[in-house]
Design a protein around this motif. Structure first.
Motif, short mmCIF file in Angstrom:
data_model
loop_
_atom_site.label_atom_id
_atom_site.label_comp_id
_atom_site.label_asym_id
_atom_site.label_seq_id
_atom_site.Cartn_x
_atom_site.Cartn_y
_atom_site.Cartn_z
N ALA A 159 -1.09 1.24 6.32
CA ALA A 159 -1.65 2.49 6.82
C ALA A 159 -1.62 2.54 8.34
O ALA A 159 -1.29 3.58 8.93
CB ALA A 159 -3.08 2.66 6.32
N VAL A 160 -1.91 1.44 8.99
CA VAL A 160 -1.88 1.37 10.45
C VAL A 160 -0.45 1.54 10.95
O VAL A 160 -0.19 2.28 11.91
CB VAL A 160 -2.48 0.04 10.95
N ARG A 161 0.49 0.88 10.27
CA ARG A 161 1.90 1.00 10.65
C ARG A 161 2.39 2.44 10.49
O ARG A 161 3.13 2.94 11.32
CB ARG A 161 2.74 0.05 9.79
N LEU A 162 1.96 3.12 9.43
CA LEU A 162 2.34 4.51 9.21
C LEU A 162 1.84 5.39 10.35
O LEU A 162 2.57 6.22 10.89
CB LEU A 162 1.81 5.02 7.87
N VAL A 163 0.60 5.22 10.76
CA VAL A 163 0.03 6.01 11.86
C VAL A 163 0.78 5.73 13.16
O VAL A 163 1.13 6.65 13.90
CB VAL A 163 -1.48 5.72 12.02
N ILE A 164 1.08 4.47 13.42
CA ILE A 164 1.81 4.11 14.64
C ILE A 164 3.21 4.73 14.63
O ILE A 164 3.67 5.27 15.64
CB ILE A 164 1.88 2.58 14.79
N LEU A 165 3.89 4.69 13.48
CA LEU A 165 5.23 5.24 13.40
C LEU A 165 5.23 6.76 13.54
O LEU A 165 6.14 7.33 14.16
CB LEU A 165 5.90 4.83 12.10
N ALA B 12 7.12 13.76 13.47
CA ALA B 12 6.31 13.23 12.37
C ALA B 12 7.20 12.89 11.18
O ALA B 12 7.02 11.86 10.52
CB ALA B 12 5.24 14.23 11.98
N ALA B 13 8.17 13.75 10.89
CA ALA B 13 9.10 13.48 9.80
C ALA B 13 9.93 12.23 10.09
O ALA B 13 10.21 11.44 9.18
CB ALA B 13 10.00 14.68 9.58
N LEU B 14 10.30 12.03 11.34
CA LEU B 14 11.04 10.83 11.73
C LEU B 14 10.21 9.57 11.50
O LEU B 14 10.71 8.57 10.99
CB LEU B 14 11.44 10.94 13.21
N GLY B 15 8.93 9.63 11.85
CA GLY B 15 8.04 8.49 11.59
C GLY B 15 7.87 8.21 10.12
O GLY B 15 7.89 7.05 9.67
N LEU B 16 7.70 9.26 9.32
CA LEU B 16 7.57 9.09 7.87
C LEU B 16 8.86 8.54 7.27
O LEU B 16 8.83 7.68 6.38
CB LEU B 16 7.22 10.42 7.20
N LEU B 17 9.99 9.02 7.73
CA LEU B 17 11.27 8.53 7.25
C LEU B 17 11.44 7.05 7.55
O LEU B 17 11.87 6.27 6.69
CB LEU B 17 12.42 9.33 7.87
N PHE C 173 9.01 5.02 5.11
CA PHE C 173 9.33 4.95 3.69
C PHE C 173 10.77 4.53 3.43
O PHE C 173 11.08 4.03 2.35
CB PHE C 173 9.02 6.27 3.00
N ALA C 174 11.68 4.71 4.38
CA ALA C 174 13.06 4.29 4.17
C ALA C 174 13.28 2.83 4.56
O ALA C 174 14.13 2.16 3.98
CB ALA C 174 14.01 5.18 4.96
N VAL C 175 12.52 2.35 5.53
CA VAL C 175 12.74 0.99 6.01
C VAL C 175 11.70 0.01 5.47
O VAL C 175 12.04 -1.02 4.91
CB VAL C 175 12.75 0.96 7.56
N PHE C 176 10.44 0.35 5.62
CA PHE C 176 9.38 -0.61 5.33
C PHE C 176 8.91 -0.60 3.88
O PHE C 176 8.54 -1.62 3.34
CB PHE C 176 8.19 -0.39 6.26
N ARG C 177 8.86 0.56 3.25
CA ARG C 177 8.29 0.64 1.90
C ARG C 177 9.33 0.87 0.81
O ARG C 177 9.01 1.29 -0.28
CB ARG C 177 7.27 1.76 1.83
N ARG C 178 10.59 0.60 1.09
CA ARG C 178 11.58 0.78 0.05
C ARG C 178 11.44 -0.35 -0.97
O ARG C 178 11.02 -1.46 -0.62
CB ARG C 178 12.98 0.83 0.62
N PRO C 179 11.77 -0.08 -2.21
CA PRO C 179 11.62 -1.13 -3.23
C PRO C 179 12.56 -2.30 -2.97
O PRO C 179 13.73 -2.10 -2.66
CB PRO C 179 11.97 -0.43 -4.53
N ARG C 180 12.03 -3.47 -3.05
CA ARG C 180 12.85 -4.68 -2.86
C ARG C 180 13.54 -5.01 -4.18
O ARG C 180 12.97 -4.93 -5.24
CB ARG C 180 11.97 -5.87 -2.45
N ARG C 181 14.79 -5.44 -4.09
CA ARG C 181 15.54 -5.78 -5.31
C ARG C 181 15.81 -7.25 -5.37
O ARG C 181 15.94 -7.97 -4.52
CB ARG C 181 16.85 -5.01 -5.35
#
Length: 69
Positions: A13-19, A53-58, A61-69
């Motif tokens: 959550a902190v990382r999301l706010v910072i991004l 804001a969209a850039l931070g969300l992208l 969710f694209a880099v940090f919270r993507r599902p690991r395989r």
């Protein structure tokens, strides 16, 4: 009872706010460099804040919270 619940980290959550804040700053700088901005609120402000804001969300969710395989 609260001892039975697993502790979740607050870091995502902190990382999301910072991004999101960093994205808004980058968006404002990019719009300032690419356009002639007037001091009034308008479409350029919407583009800067919304796009940033969209850039931070992208990034989150694209880099940090993507599902690991």
């Amino acid at each position: 009872m609260s001892e039975d619940l697993p502790r979740e980290s607050a870091w995502p959550a902190v990382r999301l706010v910072i991004l999101v804040i960093a994205g808004v700053i980058v968006g404002n700088v990019a719009v300032t460099l690419l356009t002639n901005r007037d001091p009034a609120l308008g479409l350029d402000e919407l583009l800067a804040f919304g796009g940033g804001a969209a850039l931070g969300l992208l990034a989150e969710f694209a880099v940090f919270r993507r599902p690991r395989r």
